[in-house]
Design a protein around this motif. Structure first.
Motif, PDB file in Angstrom:
ATOM      1  N   LEU A 124      27.188  54.862  10.709  1.00  0.00           N
ATOM      2  CA  LEU A 124      26.103  53.884  10.724  1.00  0.00           C
ATOM      3  C   LEU A 124      26.710  52.484  10.665  1.00  0.00           C
ATOM      4  N   LEU A 125      26.394  51.660  11.655  1.00  0.00           N
ATOM      5  CA  LEU A 125      26.931  50.300  11.670  1.00  0.00           C
ATOM      6  C   LEU A 125      25.925  49.316  11.086  1.00  0.00           C
ATOM      7  N   VAL A 126      24.691  49.455  11.525  1.00  0.00           N
ATOM      8  CA  VAL A 126      23.660  48.507  11.105  1.00  0.00           C
ATOM      9  C   VAL A 126      22.371  49.280  10.886  1.00  0.00           C
ATOM     10  N   GLU A 127      21.664  48.933   9.856  1.00  0.00           N
ATOM     11  CA  GLU A 127      20.330  49.501   9.647  1.00  0.00           C
ATOM     12  C   GLU A 127      19.388  48.342   9.386  1.00  0.00           C
ATOM     13  N   ARG A 128      18.333  48.259  10.159  1.00  0.00           N
ATOM     14  CA  ARG A 128      17.412  47.135  10.002  1.00  0.00           C
ATOM     15  C   ARG A 128      15.987  47.643  10.072  1.00  0.00           C
ATOM     16  N   CYS A 129      15.243  47.371   9.019  1.00  0.00           N
ATOM     17  CA  CYS A 129      13.845  47.825   8.972  1.00  0.00           C
ATOM     18  C   CYS A 129      12.950  46.689   9.436  1.00  0.00           C
ATOM     19  N   PHE A 130      12.071  46.968  10.369  1.00  0.00           N
ATOM     20  CA  PHE A 130      11.162  45.940  10.884  1.00  0.00           C
ATOM     21  C   PHE A 130       9.830  45.945  10.165  1.00  0.00           C
ATOM     22  N   HIS A 131       9.322  47.103   9.919  1.00  0.00           N
ATOM     23  CA  HIS A 131       8.071  47.182   9.161  1.00  0.00           C
ATOM     24  C   HIS A 131       8.057  48.479   8.364  1.00  0.00           C
ATOM     25  N   LYS A 132       7.169  48.532   7.390  1.00  0.00           N
ATOM     26  CA  LYS A 132       7.047  49.754   6.585  1.00  0.00           C
ATOM     27  C   LYS A 132       6.543  50.886   7.462  1.00  0.00           C
ATOM     28  N   LEU A 133       6.898  52.096   7.046  1.00  0.00           N
ATOM     29  CA  LEU A 133       6.493  53.246   7.842  1.00  0.00           C
ATOM     30  C   LEU A 133       4.985  53.324   7.977  1.00  0.00           C
ATOM     31  N   GLU A 134       4.291  52.998   6.875  1.00  0.00           N
ATOM     32  CA  GLU A 134       2.824  53.134   6.947  1.00  0.00           C
ATOM     33  C   GLU A 134       2.186  52.010   7.740  1.00  0.00           C
ATOM     34  N   ALA A 135       2.955  50.943   8.018  1.00  0.00           N
ATOM     35  CA  ALA A 135       2.406  49.858   8.830  1.00  0.00           C
ATOM     36  C   ALA A 135       2.599  50.113  10.314  1.00  0.00           C
ATOM     37  N   GLY A 136       3.244  51.219  10.653  1.00  0.00           N
ATOM     38  CA  GLY A 136       3.485  51.528  12.056  1.00  0.00           C
ATOM     39  C   GLY A 136       2.216  52.014  12.726  1.00  0.00           C
ATOM     40  N   ARG A 137       2.086  51.672  13.998  1.00  0.00           N
ATOM     41  CA  ARG A 137       0.933  52.139  14.757  1.00  0.00           C
ATOM     42  C   ARG A 137       1.172  53.582  15.174  1.00  0.00           C
ATOM     43  N   LEU A 138       0.125  54.345  15.144  1.00  0.00           N
ATOM     44  CA  LEU A 138       0.241  55.734  15.597  1.00  0.00           C
ATOM     45  C   LEU A 138      -0.168  55.796  17.051  1.00  0.00           C
ATOM     46  N   PHE A 139       0.748  56.160  17.882  1.00  0.00           N
ATOM     47  CA  PHE A 139       0.453  56.325  19.293  1.00  0.00           C
ATOM     48  C   PHE A 139       0.601  57.784  19.646  1.00  0.00           C
ATOM     49  N   GLU A 140       0.006  58.116  20.735  1.00  0.00           N
ATOM     50  CA  GLU A 140       0.130  59.487  21.242  1.00  0.00           C
ATOM     51  C   GLU A 140       0.609  59.395  22.684  1.00  0.00           C
ATOM     52  N   PRO A 141       1.799  59.759  23.015  1.00  0.00           N
ATOM     53  CA  PRO A 141       2.865  60.263  22.152  1.00  0.00           C
ATOM     54  C   PRO A 141       3.478  59.145  21.298  1.00  0.00           C
ATOM     55  N   GLU A 142       4.294  59.586  20.348  1.00  0.00           N
ATOM     56  CA  GLU A 142       4.841  58.665  19.363  1.00  0.00           C
ATOM     57  C   GLU A 142       5.776  57.627  19.980  1.00  0.00           C
ATOM     58  N   THR A 143       6.379  58.001  21.120  1.00  0.00           N
ATOM     59  CA  THR A 143       7.379  57.116  21.706  1.00  0.00           C
ATOM     60  C   THR A 143       6.744  55.912  22.397  1.00  0.00           C
ATOM     61  N   LEU A 144       5.463  55.972  22.612  1.00  0.00           N
ATOM     62  CA  LEU A 144       4.793  54.879  23.317  1.00  0.00           C
ATOM     63  C   LEU A 144       4.798  53.632  22.433  1.00  0.00           C
ATOM     64  N   GLY A 145       4.929  52.488  23.057  1.00  0.00           N
ATOM     65  CA  GLY A 145       4.863  51.247  22.286  1.00  0.00           C
ATOM     66  C   GLY A 145       6.180  50.845  21.684  1.00  0.00           C
ATOM     67  N   THR A 146       7.248  51.576  22.024  1.00  0.00           N
ATOM     68  CA  THR A 146       8.571  51.251  21.504  1.00  0.00           C
ATOM     69  C   THR A 146       9.545  51.266  22.671  1.00  0.00           C
ATOM     70  N   ALA A 147      10.407  50.290  22.717  1.00  0.00           N
ATOM     71  CA  ALA A 147      11.413  50.273  23.782  1.00  0.00           C
ATOM     72  C   ALA A 147      12.654  49.570  23.267  1.00  0.00           C
ATOM     73  N   LEU A 148      13.777  49.910  23.881  1.00  0.00           N
ATOM     74  CA  LEU A 148      15.077  49.377  23.473  1.00  0.00           C
ATOM     75  C   LEU A 148      15.783  48.828  24.701  1.00  0.00           C
ATOM     76  N   ALA A 149      16.476  47.720  24.539  1.00  0.00           N
ATOM     77  CA  ALA A 149      17.321  47.233  25.629  1.00  0.00           C
ATOM     78  C   ALA A 149      18.502  46.501  25.028  1.00  0.00           C
ATOM     79  N   PHE A 150      19.605  46.501  25.763  1.00  0.00           N
ATOM     80  CA  PHE A 150      20.785  45.779  25.316  1.00  0.00           C
ATOM     81  C   PHE A 150      20.947  44.517  26.153  1.00  0.00           C
TER      82      PHE A 150
END
Lengths: 1013, 233
Positions: A124-150
């Motif tokens: 593990l190099l870096v761990e960064r929390c953006f919001h609390k787990l319970e503050a996360g939006r529930l989407f169906e499927p769960e992967t929706l609404g999240t994206a990563l890019a470098f």
């Protein structure tokens, strides 16, 4: 006397059973697993990743997020786990993305936490929390609404889109948020789900809901500062918001602007992305398309579009715009082959390739076609091969990841990473299988250990009237091995190399003999059933899969469906004579929502179908539909010599398996002694109702269970679990105390533990399931509104664990508590009610005395179980799976509720009681799994060995772990430390001394007689 | 077409908006030492508060952050596979920006709190590495002779060998006395062995009065020794 007893106690405590380092890996085994890859979305699906080392060489790993909530890297060369990162159960892994030597991963609902991992080691190099787990939006499927890019240009900073509206840029080294941008509408109008970063601008693309479909919405944000540039609605109409749009870029041509591609009414449209967002949408002409597939090459400018007739076309974004560059031949929908799976891969130089894999119904083989669009002077080159994929063992191919080597101009070599429907992952190099991992074993639902038959000594010869000559030859040939035998015997006699309890029981590598048990019965066969329609027979000696069968779906094969294992019963063991048998009770959920109860009846040694032994072993295992409907309860009943599986359907009608006349008669005779506690009522308000079965069958020909009592729980409480007392041999009915009085164990066969809970508190009851009497009741705190109580019931001993987070109590200490309760008959010592044989109608059956004591457990546990031995003479230990991935045992002696709270008296010392100490010693010597990281254990099965002192332990859930324990030491075999050579030498020395001394003494005697008087 | 994009929980939205004021990011570091020199040794480990709902992973440089810790008293522990760490008591306050960190011994009441406070950010050092195995007890000559029972036996053996010499150097009067006592015990033992308990006891009683026969019984032994020696010379 006192000193002696103290000495004995100390000896017993210190000389506990523990493992020698030489026994690790011999008496136990561990199969680390990563879980079945999550292949449904591209952001979690398996992919090859090439890592460049400092010296310029490269090596690859296969990265995947799995259904066991693990991000894993597998070595494609040999299939070993390079590393795995385990996520907490309430924090699902949503997406991962690799870049150079870093893997970024987002987990938790809405993309709560970003982690950067080293791609080679998994650190593990870096761990960064953006919001609390319970503050996360529930989407169906769960992967929706999240994206990563470098960020490709600079130091590899990460862009993370979370909760469908917040974009952040985080520093690659520190994990600090460089800037954050939040959409003003807080995702109430537009849910962003795609992200693409160029050197100057970051584009987030989302969908806005319009009347019947979705409309594309794009926002451009400055990559340097996070400043909002502009946003527009792209005139569009998308029906499937999950798959029908993505962003295409070409990193070979950085000057080419990225484009949004989407499917609208059978046409593919594109929209070039510029910081001002001033372009207009364009359409690709030529054909009607059915769907578009992002094959993982969206950053390399290629994707696949499926035409209306099913044919796959490759479309490329190049300097000359978006163009169709290839159409796979014979890819249109056909009855001769299945729908194709398209997957993109890269070679060492970063050129994209697209693989098409399909199953041919005619050749019964899988085929792969690889398109290299840049080869053959840019005209495109397709190479193909067939894979002899074993569909009878592994189901169907569900996902393909591809890695390409292009050593010469016209030579394309492919490595395919397949994920199958039964949960296996395989690596094929061209048409050769390199390795295969049964990751489905990470999802074992039920498991049972079955005893093996004794080794058969072959003594067959031709009979009585054998000619003399032949007989002589035979006997001579039989005697051929005698010198070796004699030599072995002598060696064995001198060195003492007998069968050892700490040796491996695995068969020798070249042995092709049938399955047989070892001297001590340590070798068994583990029958494991996974949630992915597969049953395995696993050798408990080394964890090898002996056989496996895939379940057939019966009539539901046409509509599709899946099989949920419920319970497994060993209906016949080797001790009953003949081959052992197991019956698996499952529920089949067909895709048309019909539920049936299906029984599979197999021979655990071979995997053969007992109901139809003639059926081919490599075909599907077909079950028997016993109930056309769901199952309420099932259990095994011993009726005379045979075991019967009793099943209750939703109308509480009784179904028997096997269902013969004798068994029905025996069942009717046994009816008065059958009491069934069943959960009744609607979910969340389930109550416990005792049932008895009517002696006369109803007009349907079935016996019906009728309610006899109801346990009136508070209305807010819901029944969470019923734990019946296991049927096990009991060696002693009582416990003799130091003062020569006896406490008689409470051994009511109808004893059950019931866990019930509401949102504020949890309850644990011990009930007599014959009449519903509550024998013991305790209210426990609930943690965060959930009841997480682990219970084990053995003999007259109840052990439960809970978390006490209450600061207001007397002890004012937070922590995990384990409570040990012992139940004894009557009102005290020497009060005997014969509870094990007593009629449940007797008043005396509820007279009990309890002893209980609470201890502090060092850490959280996920499951708890007690050891089991053949005759129940050996003391019972508690075995737990703890949160730091260990399987640990806690001795009964420490958990004795009668431990005195002062210095023990002589009488107590005679019972080997030690002074009470709230903390259970956390002894690493009692960690059965020692250096193994046994991840994700959900269940532990214990099973007796032939040796009374030893219990076999099998842990499953994700990793598989098997070992054996001796809670009271191996008292029934000679100690491993016993030095036979020393004994033999001493005896030999003494014998020699006698031989030498005898004549001397005789001579001396004689001389004395002559001279002394 | 079954994506409930509109399924946006209003409550969670509100939560996310007005939370960050009261919570604190608890920061700390694992100090690598000879017990555990780095992350490769430690493996994937996490630092947890109470029952693990609030947690943070240990990164390669040993640092950890437990995000959004609301005010309260917590027990901080490290979940690592092979290493043992101390537990700490952490108090997070609503008004102050820094938490209080104290040592905590598991199983003891949380109040009264320990007087000692530890510096913040938290620094934890691995205490020890778990040793899962017991060494095999092999045959060791030195260890065997270090055993007290063995030492006793050796001493006895030494005495047996040295006895004749000791007796020879003894004063004759004392020797006679000694032999008398020896004989008494010897007769008791022999009678006990033959099961004649009363005989043995009476022999013991009688010896006090009848002093004469006793030396007679014992003489052979004494003479034997001396004669044996004499012959050799």
């Amino acid at each position: 006397m006192r000193l002696l007893s103290v000495l004995i106690t100390i000896c017993c405590l210190t000389q506990s059973w523990a493992l020698h380092s030489s026994e690790a890996g011999i008496v136990d085994w561990h199969k680390p697993l990563v879980g079945v890859p999550l292949y449904s979305t591209l952001s979690t699906a398996p992919a090859f990743h090439r890592i460049s080392e400092a010296d310029g060489r490269t090596h690859s790993v296969v990265l995947t997020a799995t259904a066991s909530n693990v991000l894993a890297a597998l070595d494609p060369v040999d299939g070993t786990i390079a590393w795995r990162h385990i996520f907490e159960a309430n924090e699902h892994v949503i997406a991962y993305k690799q870049h150079g030597n870093v893997v970024a991963t987002v987990s938790g609902s809405g993309g709560a936490t970003l982690r950067l991992l080293d791609a080679t080691t998994g650190h593990l190099l870096v761990e960064r929390c953006f919001h609390k787990l319970e503050a996360g939006r529930l989407f169906e499927p769960e992967t929706l609404g999240t994206a990563l890019a470098f960020d490709n240009e600079e130091n590899g900073d990460t862009y993370v889109l979370s909760n469908a509206h917040i974009l952040r840029r985080t520093n690659a080294k520190t994990g600090e948020v460089v800037w954050g941008w939040s959409a003003p509408d807080q995702a109430s109008l537009v849910a962003y789900s795609r992200l693409i970063a160029t050197s100057s601008t970051v584009y987030v693309v989302g969908l806005a809901k319009s009347f019947t479909s979705y409309t594309l919405h794009v926002s451009a944000v400055s990559a340097k500062t996070g400043e909002f540039i502009t946003s527009i609605d792209v005139p569009s109409s998308i029906t499937n918001g999950l798959t029908d749009f993505f962003v295409l870029a070409s990193n070979k041509h950085p000057q080419v602007k990225p484009r949004i591609m989407w499917l609208e009414g059978g046409a593919i449209k594109s929209f070039p992305l510029t910081p001002e967002l001033k372009e207009t949408p364009m359409m690709i002409k030529g054909a009607e398309y059915h769907k578009i597939v992002d094959v993982g090459l969206s950053e390399h400018g290629q994707f696949v579009a499926i035409k209306e007739d099913g044919a796959g076309r490759v479309i490329r974004l190049g300097e000359d715009g978006v163009k169709v560059i290839w159409e796979f031949a014979e890819s249109a929908t056909s009855k001769q082959y299945t729908e194709s799976i398209y997957s993109g891969g890269l070679d060492k130089d970063g050129w994209p390739y697209i693989a098409r894999v399909y199953w041919s119904h005619i050749s019964k083989k899988a085929s792969a076609h690889i398109l290299a669009a840049h080869l053959a002077d840019g005209k495109g080159l397709v190479t193909g091969f067939t894979l002899p994929f074993q569909t009878s063992d592994h189901g169907v191919i569900t996902h393909v990841a591809v890695d390409i080597a292009n050593p010469e101009e016209f030579k394309v070599l492919a490595r395919l990473f397949l994920t199958t429907s039964t949960g296996a992952v395989q690596l094929w190099q061209q048409n050769e299988l390199q390795w295969s991992r049964e990751e489905g074993l990470a999802e074992i639902k039920v498991a049972e250990l079955v005893e093996l038959p004794e080794k058969q000594v072959v003594t067959a010869h031709a009979g009585e009237d054998e000619p003399v000559g032949e007989r002589l030859v035979r006997q001579l040939s039989d005697a051929r091995d005698f010198p070796q035998y004699a030599l072995n015997f002598a060696r064995r006699f001198v060195t003492g190399s007998y069968a050892s309890v700490s040796s491996s029981v695995a068969p020798s590598a070249n042995a092709s003999e049938p399955l047989a048990r070892d001297e001590f019965g340590f070798r068994k066969v583990i029958i494991a059933v996974t949630a992915r329609s597969k049953i395995y027979g696993i050798d408990s000696a080394n964890g090898e899969v002996l056989w496996s069968r895939v379940f057939g779906l019966g009539w539901a094969a046409e509509v599709g469906g899946h099989i949920i294992p419920v319970k497994i019963f060993v209906t016949r063991t080797v001790n009953d004579g003949g081959a052992p048998e197991v019956v698996l009770v499952t529920q089949r959920k067909a895709s048309n929502s019909l539920v049936d109860t299906v029984i599979f009846h197999v021979n655990p040694l071979t995997g053969e179908d007992v109901r139809d032994p003639t059926s081919p072993r490599d075909g599907l295992l077909q079950g028997l539909d016993v109930i056309a409907g769901p199952l309420v309860e099932t259990y095994m009943l011993q009726l005379g010599p045979s075991n019967v599986v009793v099943l209750l359907d939703e109308f509480v009608q009784v179904h028997l398996y096997p269902n013969t006349d004798e068994i029905r008669d025996a069942f009717v005779k046994a009816l008065p002694s059958i009491y069934l506690p069943l959960r009744t009522g609607p979910p969340k308000h389930r109550q416990l109702t005792g049932h008895q079965i009517s002696p006369k069958p109803e007009f349907t020909g079935k016996h019906v269970a009728q309610p006899t009592w109801t346990l009136s729980l508070p209305p807010s409480e819901d029944i969470l679990a019923i734990i019946p007392r296991p049927r096990e041999p009991i060696a002693s009915l009582g416990k003799v105390l130091g003062n020569r009085t006896t406490l008689y164990k409470y051994l009511n066969p109808h004893l059950s533990a019931v866990v019930a809970g509401s949102s504020v508190s949890c309850s644990l009851y011990l009930i007599d399931s014959a009449k519903g009497t509550v024998l013991y009741h305790v209210v426990l705190p609930s943690t965060d509104g959930a009841c997480d109580i682990k219970v084990v019931l053995a003999e007259n001993w109840l052990v439960y664990q809970y978390y006490d987070g209450d600061m207001g109590g007397v002890d004012q200490a937070k922590g995990y508590r384990i409570v040990s309760v012992e139940l004894y008959e009557g009102s005290g010592v020497d009060d005997k009610t014969r509870s094990s044989d007593l009629s449940s109608l007797s008043n005396k059956s509820t007279a009990i005395t309890t002893f209980e004591e609470t201890f502090v457990l060092p850490r959280a546990i996920s499951t708890i179980v007690s050891t089991a031995t053949t005759h129940g003479i050996t003391m019972k230990d508690i075995i737990v799976a703890s949160e730091n991935h260990q399987i640990q045992s806690f001795p009964r002696r420490f958990l004795d509720p009668r431990r005195p709270k002062r210095k023990p008296t002589n009488e107590e010392l005679e019972e080997w009681l030690i002074q009470y100490d709230p903390i259970l010693p956390d002894d690493p010597k009692r960690v059965l799994s020692h250096t193994y990281q046994v991840v994700g254990t959900k269940h532990i099965v214990t099973s007796p060995a032939l040796l009374e002192s030893t219990s076999l332990v099998f842990a499953y859930g994700q990793d598989l772990f098997f070992t054996r324990v001796a809670p009271s030491n191996t008292f029934d075999v000679l100690s491993e430390d016993f030095n036979k050579a020393q004994l033999v030498l001493t005896i030999a020395g003494l014998a020699l001394a006698i031989v030498i001394a005898k004549p001397i003494v005789r001579r001396k005697r004689l001389r004395e007689k002559w001279y002394d008087q | 077409m079954r994506i409930p994009l509109g399924l946006l929980a209003l409550a969670s939205l509100l939560l996310s908006c007005c939370y960050p004021v009261l919570a604190l990011d608890l920061k700390g570091r694992i100090r690598w030492n000879e017990v555990c020199p780095g992350i490769g040794d430690l493996g994937q480990a996490k630092v947890v508060l109470d029952n693990g709902k609030l947690r943070g992973g240990v990164t390669r440089d040993g640092s950890f952050v437990i995000p959004d810790v609301p005010a309260g008293t917590y027990v901080l522990s490290v979940a690592a596979h092979d290493h043992v760490f101390d537990q700490l008591r952490v108090d997070v306050f609503e008004t102050e920006t820094l938490p209080e960190v104290r040592p905590y011994i598991p199983g003891t009441p949380l109040s009264p709190a320990a007087v000692v406070t530890l510096p913040y950010p938290i620094v934890l050092a691995p205490r020890q590495r778990n040793d899962y195995f017991v060494p095999r007890q092999s045959f060791n000559l030195l260890a065997m002779f270090q055993n007290p029972m063995m030492l006793l036996m050796l001493g006895m053996g030494g005495l047996v060998v040295a006895m004749p010499y000791l007796m020879k150097n003894m004063d004759p009067a004392m020797l006679q006395d000694f032999q008398k006592r020896q004989a008494r015990i010897g007769s008791l033992q022999s009678s006990l062995q033959s099961g004649d308990l009363s005989g043995g006891l009476s022999a013991l009683m009688d010896t006090g009065e009848e002093e004469k026969p006793a030396p007679k019984q014992t003489t052979p032994a004494g003479i034997k020794h001396r004669s044996g020696k004499g012959k050799k010379r």
